[in-house]
Design a protein around this motif. Structure first.
Motif, PDB file in Angstrom:
ATOM      1  N   LYS A 196      15.210  10.411 -15.848  1.00 29.14           N
ATOM      2  CA  LYS A 196      13.883  10.272 -16.462  1.00 29.14           C
ATOM      3  C   LYS A 196      13.357   8.848 -16.331  1.00 29.14           C
ATOM      4  N   ALA A 197      14.228   7.873 -16.524  1.00 30.68           N
ATOM      5  CA  ALA A 197      13.811   6.469 -16.400  1.00 30.68           C
ATOM      6  C   ALA A 197      13.420   6.149 -14.958  1.00 30.68           C
ATOM      7  N   GLU A 198      14.166   6.673 -14.016  1.00 29.60           N
ATOM      8  CA  GLU A 198      13.831   6.435 -12.604  1.00 29.60           C
ATOM      9  C   GLU A 198      12.483   7.067 -12.265  1.00 29.60           C
ATOM     10  N   LEU A 199      12.225   8.252 -12.760  1.00 27.76           N
ATOM     11  CA  LEU A 199      10.930   8.892 -12.524  1.00 27.76           C
ATOM     12  C   LEU A 199       9.801   8.058 -13.127  1.00 27.76           C
ATOM     13  N   ALA A 200      10.027   7.511 -14.316  1.00 23.03           N
ATOM     14  CA  ALA A 200       9.011   6.649 -14.930  1.00 23.03           C
ATOM     15  C   ALA A 200       8.762   5.407 -14.076  1.00 23.03           C
ATOM     16  N   CYS A 201       9.812   4.862 -13.497  1.00 18.35           N
ATOM     17  CA  CYS A 201       9.658   3.703 -12.601  1.00 18.35           C
ATOM     18  C   CYS A 201       8.916   4.093 -11.327  1.00 18.35           C
ATOM     19  N   GLU A 202       9.208   5.266 -10.802  1.00 20.44           N
ATOM     20  CA  GLU A 202       8.502   5.758  -9.614  1.00 20.44           C
ATOM     21  C   GLU A 202       7.013   5.910  -9.933  1.00 20.44           C
ATOM     22  N   LYS A 203       6.723   6.444 -11.100  1.00 19.38           N
ATOM     23  CA  LYS A 203       5.334   6.639 -11.513  1.00 19.38           C
ATOM     24  C   LYS A 203       4.615   5.294 -11.642  1.00 19.38           C
ATOM     25  N   THR A 204       5.308   4.318 -12.188  1.00 15.06           N
ATOM     26  CA  THR A 204       4.727   2.981 -12.303  1.00 15.06           C
ATOM     27  C   THR A 204       4.449   2.407 -10.919  1.00 15.06           C
ATOM     28  N   GLU A 205       5.384   2.583 -10.004  1.00 16.08           N
ATOM     29  CA  GLU A 205       5.176   2.074  -8.641  1.00 16.08           C
ATOM     30  C   GLU A 205       3.976   2.755  -7.982  1.00 16.08           C
ATOM     31  N   LEU A 206       3.837   4.050  -8.180  1.00 13.26           N
ATOM     32  CA  LEU A 206       2.673   4.748  -7.634  1.00 13.26           C
ATOM     33  C   LEU A 206       1.381   4.237  -8.260  1.00 13.26           C
ATOM     34  N   GLN A 207       1.421   3.912  -9.545  1.00 16.18           N
ATOM     35  CA  GLN A 207       0.240   3.334 -10.187  1.00 16.18           C
ATOM     36  C   GLN A 207      -0.091   1.977  -9.576  1.00 16.18           C
ATOM     37  N   MET A 208       0.926   1.195  -9.290  1.00 12.56           N
ATOM     38  CA  MET A 208       0.703  -0.114  -8.666  1.00 12.56           C
ATOM     39  C   MET A 208       0.082   0.056  -7.274  1.00 12.56           C
ATOM     40  N   LEU A 209       0.590   1.000  -6.504  1.00 11.75           N
ATOM     41  CA  LEU A 209       0.028   1.265  -5.175  1.00 11.75           C
ATOM     42  C   LEU A 209      -1.416   1.737  -5.285  1.00 11.75           C
ATOM     43  N   TYR A 210      -1.664   2.625  -6.229  1.00  7.33           N
ATOM     44  CA  TYR A 210      -3.021   3.124  -6.459  1.00  7.33           C
ATOM     45  C   TYR A 210      -3.965   1.980  -6.812  1.00  7.33           C
ATOM     46  N   ASP A 211      -3.519   1.121  -7.710  1.00 10.76           N
ATOM     47  CA  ASP A 211      -4.345  -0.012  -8.116  1.00 10.76           C
ATOM     48  C   ASP A 211      -4.634  -0.929  -6.937  1.00 10.76           C
ATOM     49  N   LEU A 212      -3.637  -1.176  -6.101  1.00 12.09           N
ATOM     50  CA  LEU A 212      -3.846  -2.012  -4.912  1.00 12.09           C
ATOM     51  C   LEU A 212      -4.844  -1.365  -3.955  1.00 12.09           C
ATOM     52  N   ALA A 213      -4.759  -0.062  -3.829  1.00  3.50           N
ATOM     53  CA  ALA A 213      -5.646   0.650  -2.895  1.00  3.50           C
ATOM     54  C   ALA A 213      -7.088   0.670  -3.372  1.00  3.50           C
ATOM     55  N   THR A 214      -7.280   0.644  -4.661  1.00  4.99           N
ATOM     56  CA  THR A 214      -8.637   0.776  -5.199  1.00  4.99           C
ATOM     57  C   THR A 214      -9.254  -0.549  -5.624  1.00  4.99           C
ATOM     58  N   ALA A 215      -8.480  -1.647  -5.544  1.00  6.23           N
ATOM     59  CA  ALA A 215      -8.980  -2.913  -6.074  1.00  6.23           C
ATOM     60  C   ALA A 215      -9.271  -3.972  -5.019  1.00  6.23           C
ATOM     61  N   ASN A 216      -9.058  -3.671  -3.764  1.00  8.22           N
ATOM     62  CA  ASN A 216      -9.266  -4.694  -2.739  1.00  8.22           C
ATOM     63  C   ASN A 216      -9.585  -4.054  -1.394  1.00  8.22           C
ATOM     64  N   ASP A 217      -9.607  -4.879  -0.368  1.00  7.58           N
ATOM     65  CA  ASP A 217      -9.954  -4.398   0.973  1.00  7.58           C
ATOM     66  C   ASP A 217      -8.736  -4.128   1.844  1.00  7.58           C
ATOM     67  N   LEU A 218      -7.610  -3.859   1.236  1.00  6.48           N
ATOM     68  CA  LEU A 218      -6.391  -3.625   2.001  1.00  6.48           C
ATOM     69  C   LEU A 218      -6.260  -2.176   2.470  1.00  6.48           C
ATOM     70  N   CYS A 219      -7.221  -1.343   2.094  1.00  2.00           N
ATOM     71  CA  CYS A 219      -7.215   0.068   2.495  1.00  2.00           C
ATOM     72  C   CYS A 219      -8.624   0.445   2.956  1.00  2.00           C
ATOM     73  N   PRO A 220      -9.005   0.019   4.154  1.00  2.00           N
ATOM     74  CA  PRO A 220     -10.378   0.244   4.614  1.00  2.00           C
ATOM     75  C   PRO A 220     -10.676   1.709   4.914  1.00  2.00           C
ATOM     76  N   ALA A 221     -11.924   2.080   4.716  1.00  2.00           N
ATOM     77  CA  ALA A 221     -12.377   3.429   5.064  1.00  2.00           C
ATOM     78  C   ALA A 221     -12.387   3.548   6.590  1.00  2.00           C
ATOM     79  N   LEU A 222     -11.879   4.662   7.084  1.00  2.00           N
ATOM     80  CA  LEU A 222     -11.825   4.912   8.531  1.00  2.00           C
ATOM     81  C   LEU A 222     -12.245   6.340   8.819  1.00  2.00           C
ATOM     82  N   SER A 223     -12.860   6.528   9.960  1.00  2.00           N
ATOM     83  CA  SER A 223     -13.299   7.864  10.363  1.00  2.00           C
ATOM     84  C   SER A 223     -12.408   8.373  11.490  1.00  2.00           C
ATOM     85  N   LEU A 224     -11.242   8.831  11.108  1.00  2.00           N
ATOM     86  CA  LEU A 224     -10.285   9.411  12.048  1.00  2.00           C
ATOM     87  C   LEU A 224      -9.853  10.765  11.509  1.00  2.00           C
TER      88      LEU A 224
END
Length: 167
Positions: free
Chosen positions: A102-130
């Motif tokens: 359960k603790a590992e799953l909570a850590c995984e969830k936190t990591e996914l939240q961090m990735l989500y925040d990075l993707a939505t807060a900066n230009d490191l994930c540009p929109a592409l038409s592919l």
């Protein structure tokens, strides 16, 4: 992480849906154990493709993300694996093992939240038409570069299953 963040995090919902598809979990675990890939980062790359976004390699070197992954998540996973082995001889460890999962799953969830925040807060994930499958492969290749990984049959199988699921 607040419940609002979890509810708004489409990456978390995608990860749950994708990982629960037949054949995906064992394949992801093989990518983790045989190729040393971080499952959350693989799933993140696939999710980004569904969002019509690419990824820039610098995202994966974010200090907070790296710290969480290498200093929190991986040591906890190693402890869980150790207890998993020990509990085969001592069933008194069963409850501790379940709590570690359960603790590992909570850590995984936190990591996914961090990735989500990075993707939505900066230009490191540009929109592409592919096409989604091309974008997914390109995103995975960017991630592989950051870990000096190679494209493999396992990754191709995962990409094929991803394309088939339409999640």
């Amino acid at each position: 992480m607040s419940e609002i963040q979890s509810a708004d995090n489409s990456l978390w919902h995608f990860a749950l849906a994708f990982y629960s598809r037949p054949g995906i979990a064992p394949l992801c675990l093989r990518l983790q154990s045989e190729q040393g890939l971080a499952v959350n980062r693989v799933i993140f790359c696939l999710w980004l493709a569904r969002q019509q976004q690419g990824v820039v390699a610098e995202l994966f070197s974010d200090k907070a993300l790296q710290h969480w992954h290498y200093e929190r998540l991986l040591p906890l996973r190693a402890l869980r694996y150790s207890v998993r082995e020990e509990r085969q001889q001592d069933h008194r460890l069963d409850a501790a093992y379940e709590q570690l999962k359960k603790a590992e799953l909570a850590c995984e969830k936190t990591e996914l939240q961090m990735l989500y925040d990075l993707a939505t807060a900066n230009d490191l994930c540009p929109a592409l038409s592919l096409p989604v499958d091309d974008l997914a492969r390109a995103n995975l290749e960017v991630y592989l570069q950051t870990v000096q990984g190679q494209w493999s049959g396992l990754l191709q199988t995962l990409l094929d299953l991803y394309t088939e699921t339409g999640i």
